[in-house]
Scaffold this active site. Structure first.
Site, PDB file in Angstrom:
ATOM      1  N   ASP A  65      92.685  54.149  -1.294  1.00 53.13           N
ATOM      2  CA  ASP A  65      93.875  53.915  -0.323  1.00 53.13           C
ATOM      3  C   ASP A  65      93.011  54.226   1.185  1.00 53.13           C
ATOM      4  OD1 ASP A  65      96.334  54.211   0.629  1.00 53.13           O
ATOM      5  OD2 ASP A  65      96.354  56.097   0.948  1.00 53.13           O
ATOM      6  N   GLU A 105      91.592  49.319  -0.117  1.00 47.53           N
ATOM      7  CA  GLU A 105      92.829  49.247   0.549  1.00 47.53           C
ATOM      8  C   GLU A 105      92.504  48.893   2.282  1.00 47.53           C
ATOM      9  OE1 GLU A 105      95.616  49.442   3.099  1.00 47.53           O
ATOM     10  OE2 GLU A 105      95.741  51.439   2.673  1.00 47.53           O
ATOM     11  N   ASP A 123     104.410  50.234  -0.954  1.00 50.13           N
ATOM     12  CA  ASP A 123     105.162  50.478   0.442  1.00 50.13           C
ATOM     13  C   ASP A 123     106.007  49.513   0.948  1.00 50.13           C
ATOM     14  OD1 ASP A 123     104.080  53.110   0.581  1.00 50.13           O
ATOM     15  OD2 ASP A 123     102.295  52.287   1.618  1.00 50.13           O
TER      16      ASP A 123
END
Length: 487
Positions: A282, A329, A379
């Site tokens: 992430d 990411e 998200d």
């Protein structure tokens, strides 16, 4: 990470239908793996399985290592003889669209405590597990955290654990027991997936919670002064948010990590790669540069850029762990440093169609093969919600229709009824080697099934699927598309 042309589905286990108020690691998860096989999928992507600190977000855990007890399967505990079916049946929870976390935690805690009473934790398997350093640290931290009424650890009145006290010892052992059962159930599920040819992609947040065993036992590795955060993580003001974002996570003292040869990071990533076949890392840009917000103002506009460890960390990881299966990411403000870091270690990045359609630089038929394409992520809104709420531009939809026409060799125009299918088809026909589709898009679900709205404090992570959702997916057509696009 070496990618083959393949595809998978993004679904967090909490979303699965069960009779215990929340999805778990039991029969519903095994059935989902069987579904992936029937749909000719190769990957199951999940979110962090970690124990949320407060609220329900798996991205604010009490530990980078500890699993979430609410994911423990009651059905499997019944099979193991640790709890009677009669008692368990008295506490079944009606399947609803949203998880009632308070009810789930109360119910599962009761059943897990009953299982703990019936388990002989004086056995070699349990004793070996409880000696793991992260297990002892987490059990100590969690016990003290609860004894101090879940206050920030810098405000604790009780700071030491007396295991000669019967109640303290029992609480400590119960925390270990829950982790033992969780890891045992997860290990069996992962083995089942492997036998079925399904690889599992985990998710590793770049930051950890202030209230975590990670910070409590490694304070010198974090940007603290007198045990309180000096700076906190976030992102600067941008096109999407004029105030920026404040994440309220402690930042790292990267120079301290370097002095220890990044041992904390090595242990963390090694553990994740044992838990999963590969991991999505992430906020990858934070390893190049990160936004540093003064804790006293907690205003993202007051932040400034800090320099991350870059290749120092990744050189050490590769030299210690060898080839690491990581997806970067890389969404957000990407600069040349981020691109160079990815390419140096062959880390595939991400492309999200909700964002890419407006970008002239993105062409699904010309994109680098070593990328992972998504319709949306956890998200994002669902694709149907994205379309209904007009979160797209007319230009983006024009490009989508043009791409679909190229694929189908006939004039095509998307609509509310077809939008999810259209984006999935475009993703499957793209040059990207790996395609991951959120399960909500396979079902063409609207925005009420969105899993997370960044910046929204309540109402996230609670969505569940109904028990007959498999029948609403055109599995045969999905498998046919996999074959047609050679995935």
């Amino acid at each position: 990470m070496k990618l083959e042309r393949s595809c998978g589905i993004l679904l967090h286990p909490t979303m699965l239908p069960t009779e215990w108020g929340i999805g778990d690691l039991g029969p519903s998860a095994y059935r989902f793996i069987d579904f992936l096989v029937s749909a000719k999928q190769s990957y199951w992507q999940i979110l962090p399985l970690t124990y949320p600190e407060k609220g329900n977000s798996p991205y604010t855990p009490l530990s980078s290592f500890a699993g979430y007890p609410n994911l423990i399967s009651i059905d499997l505990l019944i099979e193991e003889g640790l709890i009677s079916e009669e008692l368990a049946n008295q506490h079944k929870i009606q399947l609803t669209k949203f998880i009632d976390y308070e009810l789930v935690t109360k119910t599962k805690s009761l059943l897990l405590k009953e299982s703990f009473k019936n388990y002989d934790y004086n056995n070699n398997e349990f004793n070996q597990f409880e000696q793991l350093s992260w297990v002892k640290e987490f059990a100590t931290f969690k016990t003290l955290y609860d004894v101090n009424n879940q206050k920030d650890w810098c405000n604790w009145d009780i700071t030491s654990l007396d295991l000669s006290d019967t109640l303290a010892e029992e609480t400590y052992l119960f925390n270990i027991f829950q982790q033992f059962i969780f890891m045992k159930q997860w290990g069996k599920l992962k083995d089942y997936a492997a036998r079925k040819g399904i690889s599992i992609i985990g998710d590793l947040p770049i930051y950890v919670s202030y209230n975590s065993s990670d910070v409590y036992f490694n304070r010198d590795l974090f940007d603290l002064e007198n045990n309180r955060m000096l700076h906190i993580a976030g992102v600067p003001p941008d096109y999407f948010n004029e105030l920026g974002q404040v994440w309220d996570n402690p930042l790292y003292r990267w120079e301290k990590h370097e002095e220890t040869a990044f041992s904390w990071w090595i242990n963390r990533i090694k553990f994740q790669l044992e838990m999963f076949d590969s991991i999505r890392l992430d906020h990858f840009i934070g390893f190049c540069r990160y936004w540093k917000i003064p804790a006293e103002t907690a205003d993202a506009r007051d932040g400034q850029w800090g320099i991350g460890p870059k290749d120092k960390l990744f050189d050490t990881l590769h030299n210690t762990l060898g080839r690491i299966n990581i997806i970067a990411e890389d969404l957000g403000l990407i600069n040349e440093d981020v691109v160079a870091l990815q390419e140096s270690y062959s880390l595939p990045g991400m492309k999200v169609l909700h964002f890419c359609l407006d970008d002239d630089r993105y062409n699904p038929f010309e994109v680098k093969e070593e990328t992972v394409v998504y319709t949306g992520t956890h998200d994002n809104n669902t694709t149907l919600g994205w379309y209904q709420n007009e979160e797209y531009s007319d230009y983006g939809i024009t490009r989508l229709n043009s791409f679909l026409t190229d694929i189908r060799k006939v004039e095509s125009s998307c609509s509310q009824e077809t939008i999810s299918k259209d984006l999935i088809e475009l993703a499957y026909h793209s040059k990207s080697k790996l395609v991951i589709i959120p399960v909500q898009d396979l079902l063409n679900l609207d925005s009420t099934y969105r899993l997370n709205v960044p910046g929204l404090a309540k109402g996230n992570w609670a969505i569940r699927l109904d028990k007959d959702f498999y029948g609403k997916i055109d599995t045969a057509n999905l498998a046919k598309m996999v074959n047609a696009t050679k995935r």
